[in-house]
Scaffold this active site. Structure first.
Site, PDB file in Angstrom:
ATOM      1  N   ASN A  48       0.829  -1.199   0.000  1.00  0.00           N
ATOM      2  CA  ASN A  48       0.000   0.000   0.000  1.00  0.00           C
ATOM      3  C   ASN A  48       0.867   1.255   0.000  1.00  0.00           C
ATOM      4  OD1 ASN A  48       0.535  -0.902   2.717  1.00  0.00           O
ATOM      5  ND2 ASN A  48      -1.121   0.334   3.516  1.00  0.00           N
ATOM      6  N   GLU A  50       0.176   5.212   0.677  1.00  0.00           N
ATOM      7  CA  GLU A  50      -0.791   6.208   1.129  1.00  0.00           C
ATOM      8  C   GLU A  50      -0.478   7.591   0.587  1.00  0.00           C
ATOM      9  OE1 GLU A  50      -1.991   4.227   5.403  1.00  0.00           O
ATOM     10  OE2 GLU A  50      -0.730   6.011   5.404  1.00  0.00           O
ATOM     11  N   GLU A  61      -3.246  -4.893  -2.997  1.00  0.00           N
ATOM     12  CA  GLU A  61      -3.814  -5.812  -3.970  1.00  0.00           C
ATOM     13  C   GLU A  61      -3.909  -5.167  -5.350  1.00  0.00           C
ATOM     14  OE1 GLU A  61      -5.955  -6.539   0.031  1.00  0.00           O
ATOM     15  OE2 GLU A  61      -5.076  -4.857  -1.062  1.00  0.00           O
ATOM     16  N   CYS A  92     -10.174  -5.181   0.874  1.00  0.00           N
ATOM     17  CA  CYS A  92     -11.334  -4.302   1.077  1.00  0.00           C
ATOM     18  C   CYS A  92     -12.291  -4.448  -0.111  1.00  0.00           C
ATOM     19  CB  CYS A  92     -10.886  -2.851   1.242  1.00  0.00           C
ATOM     20  SG  CYS A  92     -10.323  -2.083  -0.297  1.00  0.00           S
ATOM     21  N   CYS A  95     -10.822  -3.380  -3.468  1.00  0.00           N
ATOM     22  CA  CYS A  95      -9.852  -4.343  -3.993  1.00  0.00           C
ATOM     23  C   CYS A  95     -10.542  -5.620  -4.460  1.00  0.00           C
ATOM     24  CB  CYS A  95      -8.803  -4.663  -2.936  1.00  0.00           C
ATOM     25  SG  CYS A  95      -7.677  -3.273  -2.651  1.00  0.00           S
TER      26      CYS A  95
END
Length: 139
Positions: A48, A50, A61, A92, A95
């Site tokens: 990830n 951010e 993902e 999530c 994703c």
């Protein structure tokens, strides 16, 4: 694939754990790594990234899928997802929808529960039933 085929030391989980060190998470401090395996055994990883406004953040993902697709892959067998907390994080909703665009319902989703616990296993179809697809948009 059965539950006994996947352990906490599965190489795909290890790849997801390793890539977490490259995550850019200054706001949440919640590093996530993903390792996506193609049907022929190639593995693409993502972490990830951010952004201060959050909506421009990239999820692990999504990054793994993008890496695979840009290399021409479109047949996937499984994905492992791991957070620094080893809390069994699942992809999530966003994703899951991204995975559904490129993967079949039987994609195995492996969620890391830590080195001393067996991972949780799902199929993408279990995590996202009745997905939005090209077929549903054509109706």
């Amino acid at each position: 694939m059965t539950d006994s085929d996947v352990s906490a030391n599965d190489p795909l989980i290890e790849r997801a754990r390793e890539i977490q060190s490259q995550a850019h998470v200054p706001y949440s401090e919640y590093a996530v790594g993903a390792a996506l395996e193609t049907a022929d055994g190639e593995v693409f990883v993502g972490c990830n990234l951010e952004n201060a406004n959050y909506s421009n953040s990239l999820h692990a993902e999504e990054v793994a899928v993008a890496e695979a697709v840009k290399q021409g892959y479109d047949d996937f067998a499984r994905i492992a997802v791991s957070s620094g907390r080893r809390d069994g994080v699942t992809p999530c909703g966003m994703c899951r929808q991204t995975l559904a665009e490129f993967c079949d319902d039987d994609l195995v989703v492996i969620c890391d529960e830590g080195e001393s616990a067996e991972p949780s296993l799902y199929t993408l179809g279990e995590l996202l039933p009745n997905t939005i697809s090209q077929e549903t948009l054509e109706d």
